[in-house]
Design a protein around this motif. Sequence first.
Motif, PDB file in Angstrom:
ATOM      1  N   ILE A   1      -6.215  82.006  58.648  1.00 12.93           N
ATOM      2  CA  ILE A   1      -7.190  81.384  59.452  1.00 12.93           C
ATOM      3  C   ILE A   1      -7.450  82.023  60.706  1.00 12.93           C
ATOM      4  O   ILE A   1      -8.895  82.125  60.893  1.00 12.93           O
ATOM      5  CB  ILE A   1      -6.841  79.973  59.760  1.00 12.93           C
ATOM      6  CG1 ILE A   1      -6.425  78.750  58.443  1.00 12.93           C
ATOM      7  CG2 ILE A   1      -7.758  79.065  60.830  1.00 12.93           C
ATOM      8  CD1 ILE A   1      -5.892  77.541  58.816  1.00 12.93           C
ATOM      9  N   GLY A   2      -6.617  82.609  61.299  1.00 16.39           N
ATOM     10  CA  GLY A   2      -7.025  83.435  62.188  1.00 16.39           C
ATOM     11  C   GLY A   2      -7.691  84.965  61.805  1.00 16.39           C
ATOM     12  O   GLY A   2      -8.554  85.357  62.582  1.00 16.39           O
ATOM     13  N   ALA A   3      -7.371  85.380  60.658  1.00 19.25           N
ATOM     14  CA  ALA A   3      -8.173  86.499  60.087  1.00 19.25           C
ATOM     15  C   ALA A   3      -9.825  86.220  59.922  1.00 19.25           C
ATOM     16  O   ALA A   3     -10.583  86.982  60.410  1.00 19.25           O
ATOM     17  CB  ALA A   3      -7.725  86.797  58.826  1.00 19.25           C
ATOM     18  N   PHE A   4      -9.984  84.997  59.401  1.00 14.17           N
ATOM     19  CA  PHE A   4     -11.156  84.547  59.261  1.00 14.17           C
ATOM     20  C   PHE A   4     -12.122  84.223  60.786  1.00 14.17           C
ATOM     21  O   PHE A   4     -13.047  84.640  61.013  1.00 14.17           O
ATOM     22  CB  PHE A   4     -11.342  82.995  58.530  1.00 14.17           C
ATOM     23  CG  PHE A   4     -11.233  83.319  56.919  1.00 14.17           C
ATOM     24  CD1 PHE A   4     -12.070  84.111  56.261  1.00 14.17           C
ATOM     25  CD2 PHE A   4      -9.876  82.756  56.506  1.00 14.17           C
ATOM     26  CE1 PHE A   4     -12.003  84.335  54.954  1.00 14.17           C
ATOM     27  CE2 PHE A   4      -9.681  83.055  55.056  1.00 14.17           C
ATOM     28  CZ  PHE A   4     -10.895  83.781  54.381  1.00 14.17           C
ATOM     29  N   LEU A   5     -11.384  83.608  61.566  1.00 15.18           N
ATOM     30  CA  LEU A   5     -11.831  83.367  62.813  1.00 15.18           C
ATOM     31  C   LEU A   5     -11.843  84.635  63.847  1.00 15.18           C
ATOM     32  O   LEU A   5     -13.049  84.820  64.276  1.00 15.18           O
ATOM     33  CB  LEU A   5     -10.921  82.420  63.826  1.00 15.18           C
ATOM     34  CG  LEU A   5     -11.304  82.145  65.057  1.00 15.18           C
ATOM     35  CD1 LEU A   5     -12.720  81.440  64.957  1.00 15.18           C
ATOM     36  CD2 LEU A   5     -10.036  81.340  65.620  1.00 15.18           C
ATOM     37  N   GLY A   6     -11.041  85.504  63.593  1.00 15.49           N
ATOM     38  CA  GLY A   6     -11.174  87.109  64.432  1.00 15.49           C
ATOM     39  C   GLY A   6     -12.488  87.724  63.891  1.00 15.49           C
ATOM     40  O   GLY A   6     -13.132  88.390  64.305  1.00 15.49           O
ATOM     41  N   GLY A   7     -12.353  87.670  62.218  1.00 20.48           N
ATOM     42  CA  GLY A   7     -13.567  88.233  61.818  1.00 20.48           C
ATOM     43  C   GLY A   7     -15.075  87.737  62.376  1.00 20.48           C
ATOM     44  O   GLY A   7     -15.933  88.604  62.614  1.00 20.48           O
ATOM     45  N   PHE A   8     -15.268  86.571  62.368  1.00 21.64           N
ATOM     46  CA  PHE A   8     -16.330  85.832  62.771  1.00 21.64           C
ATOM     47  C   PHE A   8     -16.529  86.084  64.176  1.00 21.64           C
ATOM     48  O   PHE A   8     -17.609  86.455  64.899  1.00 21.64           O
ATOM     49  CB  PHE A   8     -16.267  84.077  62.823  1.00 21.64           C
ATOM     50  CG  PHE A   8     -17.179  83.581  63.559  1.00 21.64           C
ATOM     51  CD1 PHE A   8     -18.434  83.457  62.950  1.00 21.64           C
ATOM     52  CD2 PHE A   8     -16.943  82.886  64.557  1.00 21.64           C
ATOM     53  CE1 PHE A   8     -19.612  82.591  63.401  1.00 21.64           C
ATOM     54  CE2 PHE A   8     -18.260  82.152  65.222  1.00 21.64           C
ATOM     55  CZ  PHE A   8     -19.101  81.978  64.667  1.00 21.64           C
ATOM     56  N   LEU A   9     -15.320  86.128  65.198  1.00 23.29           N
ATOM     57  CA  LEU A   9     -15.752  86.527  66.597  1.00 23.29           C
ATOM     58  C   LEU A   9     -15.897  87.899  66.793  1.00 23.29           C
ATOM     59  O   LEU A   9     -16.834  88.196  67.768  1.00 23.29           O
ATOM     60  CB  LEU A   9     -14.312  85.933  67.270  1.00 23.29           C
ATOM     61  CG  LEU A   9     -13.983  84.668  67.541  1.00 23.29           C
ATOM     62  CD1 LEU A   9     -12.594  84.590  68.160  1.00 23.29           C
ATOM     63  CD2 LEU A   9     -15.040  83.774  68.459  1.00 23.29           C
ATOM     64  N   PHE A  10     -15.471  88.646  66.175  1.00 22.81           N
ATOM     65  CA  PHE A  10     -15.727  90.127  66.409  1.00 22.81           C
ATOM     66  C   PHE A  10     -16.861  90.685  65.945  1.00 22.81           C
ATOM     67  O   PHE A  10     -17.674  91.157  66.590  1.00 22.81           O
ATOM     68  CB  PHE A  10     -14.703  91.102  65.561  1.00 22.81           C
ATOM     69  CG  PHE A  10     -13.503  91.490  66.506  1.00 22.81           C
ATOM     70  CD1 PHE A  10     -12.931  92.705  66.913  1.00 22.81           C
ATOM     71  CD2 PHE A  10     -12.417  90.390  66.686  1.00 22.81           C
ATOM     72  CE1 PHE A  10     -11.918  92.946  67.427  1.00 22.81           C
ATOM     73  CE2 PHE A  10     -11.348  90.486  67.538  1.00 22.81           C
ATOM     74  CZ  PHE A  10     -11.233  91.882  68.064  1.00 22.81           C
ATOM     75  N   ARG A  11     -17.442  89.955  64.836  1.00 25.42           N
ATOM     76  CA  ARG A  11     -19.169  89.951  64.372  1.00 25.42           C
ATOM     77  C   ARG A  11     -19.855  89.579  65.183  1.00 25.42           C
ATOM     78  O   ARG A  11     -20.892  90.124  65.681  1.00 25.42           O
ATOM     79  CB  ARG A  11     -19.198  89.373  62.835  1.00 25.42           C
ATOM     80  CG  ARG A  11     -18.708  90.156  61.837  1.00 25.42           C
ATOM     81  CD  ARG A  11     -19.442  89.903  60.709  1.00 25.42           C
ATOM     82  NE  ARG A  11     -19.043  88.410  60.301  1.00 25.42           N
ATOM     83  CZ  ARG A  11     -17.759  88.097  59.865  1.00 25.42           C
ATOM     84  NH1 ARG A  11     -17.009  88.879  59.302  1.00 25.42           N
ATOM     85  NH2 ARG A  11     -17.443  86.538  59.713  1.00 25.42           N
ATOM     86  N   THR A  12     -19.827  88.486  65.778  1.00 24.09           N
ATOM     87  CA  THR A  12     -20.647  87.629  66.869  1.00 24.09           C
ATOM     88  C   THR A  12     -20.754  88.570  68.032  1.00 24.09           C
ATOM     89  O   THR A  12     -21.827  88.774  68.498  1.00 24.09           O
ATOM     90  CB  THR A  12     -19.826  86.411  67.158  1.00 24.09           C
ATOM     91  OG1 THR A  12     -19.908  85.450  66.278  1.00 24.09           O
ATOM     92  CG2 THR A  12     -20.794  85.608  68.427  1.00 24.09           C
ATOM     93  N   VAL A  13     -19.418  89.207  68.645  1.00 19.65           N
ATOM     94  CA  VAL A  13     -19.481  89.915  69.917  1.00 19.65           C
ATOM     95  C   VAL A  13     -20.226  91.327  69.411  1.00 19.65           C
ATOM     96  O   VAL A  13     -20.714  91.983  70.392  1.00 19.65           O
ATOM     97  CB  VAL A  13     -18.158  90.322  70.419  1.00 19.65           C
ATOM     98  CG1 VAL A  13     -18.201  91.110  71.451  1.00 19.65           C
ATOM     99  CG2 VAL A  13     -17.746  88.947  70.856  1.00 19.65           C
ATOM    100  N   GLY A  14     -20.181  91.658  68.326  1.00 16.44           N
ATOM    101  CA  GLY A  14     -20.607  93.041  67.699  1.00 16.44           C
ATOM    102  C   GLY A  14     -19.761  94.174  68.083  1.00 16.44           C
ATOM    103  O   GLY A  14     -20.158  95.447  67.844  1.00 16.44           O
ATOM    104  N   VAL A  15     -18.313  93.978  67.809  1.00 17.19           N
ATOM    105  CA  VAL A  15     -17.472  94.829  67.969  1.00 17.19           C
ATOM    106  C   VAL A  15     -16.830  94.921  66.577  1.00 17.19           C
ATOM    107  O   VAL A  15     -16.650  94.258  65.645  1.00 17.19           O
ATOM    108  CB  VAL A  15     -16.250  94.412  68.592  1.00 17.19           C
ATOM    109  CG1 VAL A  15     -15.157  95.469  68.757  1.00 17.19           C
ATOM    110  CG2 VAL A  15     -16.640  94.103  70.199  1.00 17.19           C
ATOM    111  N   SER A  16     -16.707  96.241  66.115  1.00 11.67           N
ATOM    112  CA  SER A  16     -16.329  96.679  64.928  1.00 11.67           C
ATOM    113  C   SER A  16     -14.776  97.562  64.984  1.00 11.67           C
ATOM    114  O   SER A  16     -14.659  98.503  65.650  1.00 11.67           O
ATOM    115  CB  SER A  16     -17.001  97.755  63.951  1.00 11.67           C
ATOM    116  OG  SER A  16     -16.651  98.187  62.757  1.00 11.67           O
TER     117      SER A  16
END
Length: 81
Positions: A37-52
């Motif tokens: 669940i954290g992987a999905f949440l982290g992916g969403f958060l990082f995409r939202t902020v624009g960090v890769s």
Amino acid sequence: MSFLWFLVVGLVAGWLAGILVKGGGFGLIGDLIVGVIGAFLGGFLFRTVGVSMGGGLVGSLVVATVGAVVLLFIVRLVKRA
């Protein structure tokens, strides 16, 4: 094979998040659930902020761990309310 790696990264991320937030893990199944669940949440958060973080194993582990820590923080806030 990639699904297996996803589960392994989720398991390690959940374990790391448990150590960082609570001071211990949640057992095999608990760490796996928190990490996935954290992987999905982290992916969403990082995409939202624009960090890769890149597409490698270390980048995936960092994103999943950050997401799992955020998830545990949110769960802890809801539990107190």
